[in-house]
Enzyme design. Structure first.
Site, PDB file in Angstrom:
ATOM      1  N   HIS A   5      -2.903  -1.361   0.253  1.00  0.00           N
ATOM      2  CA  HIS A   5      -2.405   0.029  -0.175  1.00  0.00           C
ATOM      3  C   HIS A   5      -1.842   0.926   0.796  1.00  0.00           C
ATOM      4  O   HIS A   5      -2.094   0.722   2.042  1.00  0.00           O
ATOM      5  CB  HIS A   5      -3.548   0.849  -1.054  1.00  0.00           C
ATOM      6  CG  HIS A   5      -4.670   1.182  -0.217  1.00  0.00           C
ATOM      7  ND1 HIS A   5      -5.836   0.740   0.017  1.00  0.00           N
ATOM      8  CD2 HIS A   5      -4.894   2.374   0.738  1.00  0.00           C
ATOM      9  CE1 HIS A   5      -6.582   1.046   0.850  1.00  0.00           C
ATOM     10  NE2 HIS A   5      -6.175   2.281   1.268  1.00  0.00           N
ATOM     11  N   GLU A  55      -2.905   5.301  -2.337  1.00  0.00           N
ATOM     12  CA  GLU A  55      -4.059   6.077  -2.288  1.00  0.00           C
ATOM     13  C   GLU A  55      -3.804   7.472  -1.918  1.00  0.00           C
ATOM     14  O   GLU A  55      -3.117   7.636  -0.887  1.00  0.00           O
ATOM     15  CB  GLU A  55      -5.132   5.436  -1.352  1.00  0.00           C
ATOM     16  CG  GLU A  55      -6.115   6.553  -0.926  1.00  0.00           C
ATOM     17  CD  GLU A  55      -7.121   5.887   0.119  1.00  0.00           C
ATOM     18  OE1 GLU A  55      -7.658   6.795   0.905  1.00  0.00           O
ATOM     19  OE2 GLU A  55      -6.960   4.860   0.573  1.00  0.00           O
ATOM     20  N   HIS A  74       9.252   6.226   4.049  1.00  0.00           N
ATOM     21  CA  HIS A  74       9.280   6.426   2.616  1.00  0.00           C
ATOM     22  C   HIS A  74       8.551   5.499   1.953  1.00  0.00           C
ATOM     23  O   HIS A  74       8.186   4.500   2.301  1.00  0.00           O
ATOM     24  CB  HIS A  74      10.688   6.706   2.153  1.00  0.00           C
ATOM     25  CG  HIS A  74      11.346   5.596   2.141  1.00  0.00           C
ATOM     26  ND1 HIS A  74      12.497   5.384   3.305  1.00  0.00           N
ATOM     27  CD2 HIS A  74      11.539   4.269   1.433  1.00  0.00           C
ATOM     28  CE1 HIS A  74      12.984   4.058   3.157  1.00  0.00           C
ATOM     29  NE2 HIS A  74      12.532   3.370   2.013  1.00  0.00           N
ATOM     30  N   GLU A 117      11.892   6.721  -2.225  1.00  0.00           N
ATOM     31  CA  GLU A 117      13.024   6.049  -2.696  1.00  0.00           C
ATOM     32  C   GLU A 117      13.234   5.678  -4.036  1.00  0.00           C
ATOM     33  O   GLU A 117      12.169   4.801  -4.122  1.00  0.00           O
ATOM     34  CB  GLU A 117      13.276   5.004  -1.637  1.00  0.00           C
ATOM     35  CG  GLU A 117      14.816   4.427  -1.757  1.00  0.00           C
ATOM     36  CD  GLU A 117      15.166   3.225  -0.770  1.00  0.00           C
ATOM     37  OE1 GLU A 117      16.361   3.120  -0.407  1.00  0.00           O
ATOM     38  OE2 GLU A 117      14.334   2.895  -0.001  1.00  0.00           O
TER      39      GLU A 117
END
Length: 139
Positions: A5, A55, A74, A117
Site C-alpha cells: 500500500h 492507507e 501523485h 491523476e
C-alpha cells in the site's frame, strides 16, 4: 516481494473519505482505531485492483503541516469515464486542476492536497466544457 500500500496522512478523515470513496469510488477495506496512540488507519481499494491499497492515516488532533512537497508525485487511477468522474468530483466541490481536454488524463487534489491523476481507459473524444477548460493552480 509484494507491494502492499501507499500511505497518506490526512487532517480530516471524514472529508478524505468523502473524496476517496464518494468522489473516486474507492471502498473502505478495513479500519484500525488506536486510542492509546491517538490515530486511525483506514485502508481503501479500487474494485478492479483490491490488492493495491491506500492507507489513510489520521493522527487525532494533529495540526502538523503535511505540506505539498514535490518529492511525492501523485496517485493514479484508471477510470471508466473520465468525464463523468470529473463532473462528479466538480459537483462535490473539488477543483479539476488539469481538465481532461484530451479525453484521457485529468488531475484533481484531495482535501489534503494529494495529487490524483485520473486516466481514461482508452481515449474518449474531446468534449466540452472540458476541451476548452484551462488548467487551474497546481497539481
Amino acid at each position: 516481494m509484494k507491494y502492499l500500500h501507499s500511505m497518506v496522512r490526512v487532517h480530516d478523515l471524514d472529508a478524505s473519505l468523502r473524496f476517496y470513496c464518494e468522489g473516486l469510488g474507492l471502498r473502505e477495506v478495513r479500519r484500525t482505531e488506536v486510542p492509546d496512540g491517538k490515530y486511525t488507519l483506514v485502508f481503501l481499494s479500487a474494485a478492479d485492483s483490491p490488492e493495491a491499497e491506500i492507507e489513510l492515516t489520521w493522527n487525532w488532533g494533529s495540526q502538523e503541516d503535511y505540506g505539498s512537497a514535490r518529492n511525492f508525485g501523485h496517485l493514479a487511477f484508471r477510470v471508466e469515464d473520465i468525464y463523468a468522474t470529473c463532473a462528479r468530483l466538480q459537483a462535490m466541490g473539488y477543483t479539476i486542476h488539469r481538465p481532461p481536454r484530451d479525453g484521457h488524463m485529468a488531475f484533481v487534489r484531495s482535501p489534503d492536497l494529494i495529487s490524483i491523476e485520473l486516466l481514461q481507459e482508452g481515449h474518449l473524444p474531446p468534449r466540452e466544457p472540458w476541451a476548452s477548460m484551462p488548467n487551474t493552480g497546481n497539481w
